[in-house]
Design an enzyme around this catalytic site. Structure first.
Site, short mmCIF file in Angstrom:
data_model
loop_
_atom_site.label_atom_id
_atom_site.label_comp_id
_atom_site.label_asym_id
_atom_site.label_seq_id
_atom_site.Cartn_x
_atom_site.Cartn_y
_atom_site.Cartn_z
N GLY A 35 1.48 19.56 -8.55
CA GLY A 35 0.19 18.88 -8.48
C GLY A 35 -0.62 18.99 -9.75
O GLY A 35 -1.51 18.20 -10.01
N HIS A 36 -0.30 20.01 -10.56
CA HIS A 36 -1.14 20.31 -11.73
C HIS A 36 -0.28 20.45 -12.97
O HIS A 36 -0.01 21.57 -13.38
CB HIS A 36 -1.93 21.60 -11.44
CG HIS A 36 -3.09 21.84 -12.37
ND1 HIS A 36 -2.93 22.28 -13.66
CD2 HIS A 36 -4.42 21.69 -12.20
CE1 HIS A 36 -4.12 22.42 -14.23
NE2 HIS A 36 -5.04 22.05 -13.36
N PHE A 37 0.20 19.38 -13.61
CA PHE A 37 0.00 17.98 -13.22
C PHE A 37 1.38 17.31 -13.22
O PHE A 37 2.25 17.75 -13.99
CB PHE A 37 -0.90 17.25 -14.22
CG PHE A 37 -2.31 17.78 -14.27
CD1 PHE A 37 -3.24 17.43 -13.30
CD2 PHE A 37 -2.71 18.62 -15.29
CE1 PHE A 37 -4.54 17.89 -13.37
CE2 PHE A 37 -4.01 19.09 -15.36
CZ PHE A 37 -4.93 18.73 -14.40
#
Lengths: 158, 99
Positions: A35-37
């Site tokens: 998710g990051h990233f």
């Protein structure tokens, strides 16, 4: 580091009552990076703060002989100066600024190959352990990273 | 040199959002000035540094919570200043430099 388990510190390289130096290796892969990233994995700044807080926490545990548990209460002037990518070796340091009544203040930093990556002043409430399980877990974690063992001792980083 | 009361009031005004003119000798730090426990930690840190002492805020809180001391004894400005002055006096070393 096991980011998703909040195990940030891999090894304590030096500790004394005034400061601590530790090592943390960013893993090659982690669900955090999904998710990051996407396509551009970076360690989130909040986890760098957590890493500095854990180094500070181990310092305070060491100082008190595991009599009190530090709980992070304030993060002041946190600065993130560079991106941190997978498989980076982090040099984490924390120095005691003040040991107060029921609280403590540290100045913590992370560097990579001597280059400053982030730093902050951190304030902790220090309380008696609220649960024996927590104290046992903290002692086990400290043993895992070599805190107080034969790797400890000596000056605390630059 | 400014009195302990004035120095503490300055610290509170600088550390929190409380206007300096609102802080009087009879102000209760928590009830009147609205300082919460986290802000009070910052204030205690600043007092510790400014006066070179270690304010025993944990013991004070325990006494108040146990009912063995009234909160006013520690948390009304004029009394807080007196407590700080007592702590400063207690730490003054003797002529030989002390421990």
């Amino acid at each position: 580091m096991r980011l998703e388990y909040f195990q940030m510190i891999d090894r304590v390289t030096a500790v004394d009552p005034e400061g601590i130096a530790a090592e943390a290796i960013v893993p090659a892969a982690s669900p955090v990076f999904e998710g990051h990233f996407p396509g551009h994995p970076l360690v989130p700044g909040v986890l760098l703060v957590e890493t500095m807080a854990q180094a500070s926490g181990y310092l305070l545990l060491h100082r008190s002989g595991f009599a009190r548990m530090p709980f992070l209460s304030t993060v002041k002037e946190a600065k993130f100066r560079s991106f941190v990518t997978p498989e980076t070796r982090l040099e984490v340091t924390a120095k005691l600024e003040h040991d107060g009544s029921g609280y403590a203040v540290t100045r913590a930093a992370i560097a990579v190959a001597g280059k400053r990556i982030c730093d902050a002043e951190l304030v902790f409430r220090t309380l008696p352990f609220p649960a024996p399980e927590l104290e046992a877990a903290m002692r086990a974690q400290a043993e895992r990273i070599g805190l107080g063992g034969p790797t400890g001792g000596g000056p605390h980083g630059p | 040199m400014a009195s302990a009361l004035d120095r503490i009031a300055d610290i509170i005004a600088e550390t929190s959002d409380v206007p300096r003119e609102k802080i009087t000798p009879d102000s209760h730090v928590i009830n009147d000035l609205g300082i919460d426990s986290l802000d009070f930690l910052d204030i205690v840190f600043a007092i510790d540094k400014a006066f070179g002492i270690k304010v025993p805020v944990e013991a004070w809180t325990q006494e108040v919570n146990a009912g063995t001391a009234p909160a006013e004894q520690y948390f009304v400005m004029k009394n807080l200043a007196t407590r700080i002055e007592e702590l400063v006096a207690a730490k003054v070393p003797g002529p030989s430099g002390g421990a």
